[in-house]
Scaffold this motif. Structure first.
Motif, short mmCIF file in Angstrom:
data_model
loop_
_atom_site.label_atom_id
_atom_site.label_comp_id
_atom_site.label_asym_id
_atom_site.label_seq_id
_atom_site.Cartn_x
_atom_site.Cartn_y
_atom_site.Cartn_z
N LEU A 243 0.83 -1.19 0.00
CA LEU A 243 0.00 0.00 0.00
C LEU A 243 0.87 1.25 0.00
O LEU A 243 0.48 2.29 -0.53
CB LEU A 243 -0.91 0.01 1.23
N ALA A 244 2.04 1.15 0.61
CA ALA A 244 3.01 2.25 0.62
C ALA A 244 4.40 1.64 0.71
O ALA A 244 4.61 0.65 1.43
CB ALA A 244 2.76 3.18 1.79
N PHE A 245 5.35 2.23 -0.03
CA PHE A 245 6.71 1.69 -0.05
C PHE A 245 7.66 2.82 -0.41
O PHE A 245 7.55 3.43 -1.47
CB PHE A 245 6.81 0.57 -1.10
N ASP A 246 8.59 3.13 0.49
CA ASP A 246 9.54 4.22 0.24
C ASP A 246 10.87 3.90 0.91
O ASP A 246 10.94 3.78 2.14
CB ASP A 246 8.99 5.55 0.78
N VAL A 247 11.92 3.74 0.10
CA VAL A 247 13.26 3.46 0.61
C VAL A 247 14.24 4.54 0.16
O VAL A 247 15.45 4.34 0.20
CB VAL A 247 13.76 2.07 0.16
N SER A 248 13.74 5.68 -0.26
CA SER A 248 14.59 6.75 -0.80
C SER A 248 15.49 7.35 0.28
O SER A 248 15.26 7.17 1.48
CB SER A 248 13.73 7.84 -1.42
N TYR A 249 16.54 8.04 -0.19
CA TYR A 249 17.47 8.74 0.69
C TYR A 249 18.10 7.80 1.72
O TYR A 249 18.07 8.03 2.93
CB TYR A 249 16.77 9.92 1.39
N ASN A 250 18.69 6.73 1.20
CA ASN A 250 19.46 5.79 2.01
C ASN A 250 20.74 5.45 1.25
O ASN A 250 21.16 6.20 0.37
CB ASN A 250 18.63 4.55 2.33
N ARG A 264 4.14 -0.03 -8.86
CA ARG A 264 3.24 1.10 -8.65
C ARG A 264 3.98 2.36 -8.20
O ARG A 264 3.42 3.45 -8.25
CB ARG A 264 2.19 0.74 -7.59
N PHE A 265 5.22 2.19 -7.76
CA PHE A 265 5.93 3.31 -7.14
C PHE A 265 7.01 3.84 -8.08
O PHE A 265 7.80 3.08 -8.64
CB PHE A 265 6.53 2.86 -5.81
N GLY A 266 7.02 5.15 -8.26
CA GLY A 266 7.94 5.79 -9.19
C GLY A 266 9.32 5.98 -8.61
O GLY A 266 9.61 5.60 -7.47
N PRO A 267 10.21 6.61 -9.39
CA PRO A 267 11.61 6.79 -8.99
C PRO A 267 11.78 7.49 -7.64
O PRO A 267 12.73 7.19 -6.91
CB PRO A 267 12.19 7.62 -10.12
N LYS A 268 10.89 8.42 -7.30
CA LYS A 268 11.08 9.19 -6.06
C LYS A 268 11.01 8.30 -4.82
O LYS A 268 11.46 8.72 -3.74
CB LYS A 268 10.04 10.30 -5.96
N HIS A 269 10.49 7.11 -4.96
CA HIS A 269 10.43 6.18 -3.82
C HIS A 269 11.73 5.39 -3.67
O HIS A 269 11.87 4.63 -2.70
CB HIS A 269 9.25 5.22 -3.99
N PHE A 270 12.67 5.56 -4.61
CA PHE A 270 13.90 4.77 -4.61
C PHE A 270 15.18 5.60 -4.67
O PHE A 270 16.27 5.05 -4.45
CB PHE A 270 13.89 3.79 -5.79
N VAL A 271 15.09 6.87 -4.99
CA VAL A 271 16.30 7.70 -5.12
C VAL A 271 16.22 8.88 -4.16
O VAL A 271 15.12 9.32 -3.80
CB VAL A 271 16.47 8.21 -6.57
#
Length: 285
Positions: A243-250, A264-271
């Protein structure tokens, strides 16, 4: 005596219903307002500066009918305490420890300051507590080891230090520790057999190897952005219905697990990250 007149029968039934309803209301409003809990609530009101919104908390009204208060209908003990978004500046009232049947405490969005008391939790003075909201306050210091509450929200405070060791074997369902200054290893919150369904650790200083954790089977919300987490994203993430997934800024690296819900999740959720690759980022070389 047998009632043969339909009107008399109907009148008798109405009277019985009224008496039953009156008895139920008496139990809910009066008889079940435990005096010790009422005294504790009045002490809490005083500790919170007798805020005008708490004017309904007074000795002329049964405490089970006060705003923000719920009671167990069979015992009369207070089970829910809500003082929400009243902009109250005070420490967490010590009188809460005397409400030993509490299951829910919601003191979110005030200006409470100081440390989180150790009595707040099932390992403290409140053995039945399973829901605790202290988000949006000004609380500081470390999270106490007693705060092993099934639904725990401490987001938006000034909490510091590592997570208590007691969190490793605690049974959590929903944990939100975002927007603090917490540090160290949070991998203890993960585990395949844990019942966690939502974990939010965003904007802290946690550092651990994500690739070495096992995702809880029911986990469908994971927000761990803006930390210092390293390693890789577990392959099991591909099969989850996020439902929500965010690993950005790591500092994560390696291929992003490819699944219907991760797509379902775009680049902002990973970078940004160290070297993540694969959809929705550039292909892995």
């Amino acid at each position: 005596m047998q009632l043969t007149n339909p009107f008399c029968r109907a009148t008798t039934l109405v009277l019985v219903a009224v008496l039953v309803l009156a008895a139920a209301m008496a139990r809910a409003d009066g008889a079940l307002c435990v005096k010790s809990d009422k005294a504790a609530l009045l002490a809490i009101k005083s500790a919170l500066g007798n805020h005008p919104e708490l004017s309904g908390w007074n000795s002329t009204v049964p405490c089970c009918s006060w705003p923000g208060i719920s009671c167990d209908t069979s015992t009369g003990r207070v089970t829910e305490l809500t003082v929400f978004a009243l902009n109250i500046s005070a420490p967490v009232p010590a009188g809460i420890a005397n409400l030993t049947a509490l299951r829910t405490v919601n003191l979110a969005y005030n200006r409470l300051y100081g440390r989180i008391p150790e009595f707040l939790g099932p390992r403290g003075a409140l053995p039945a507590l399973n829901f605790l909201r202290l988000d949006g306050n000004r609380l500081s210091g470390a999270i106490p080891p007693t705060a092993t509450v099934y639904d725990l929200s401490l987001v938006g405070n000034n909490l510091t230090g590592p997570l208590p060791a007691t969190f490793a074997d605690a049974e959590f369902g929903d944990v939100d520790l975002a927007d603090n200054q917490l540090t160290g290893d949070a991998s203890m919150l993960f585990g395949a057999k844990k019942k966690m369904n939502a974990l939010r650790l965003s904007r802290n200083r946690f550092a651990f190897d994500l690739g070495r954790v096992e995702l809880p089977e029911a986990l469908d919300i994971l927000a761990i952005d803006h930390n210092m987490i390293y390693g890789s994203i577990p392959a099991a993430a591909a099969a989850r219905k996020w439902l929500a997934f965010d690993v950005s800024y790591n500092s994560l690296c390696g291929p992003i697990p490819q699944g219907r819900y991760t797509h379902r999740f775009g680049p902002k959720h990973f970078v940004p990250n160290k070297c993540l690759c694969g959809r929705p980022l550039a292909p892995c070389s």
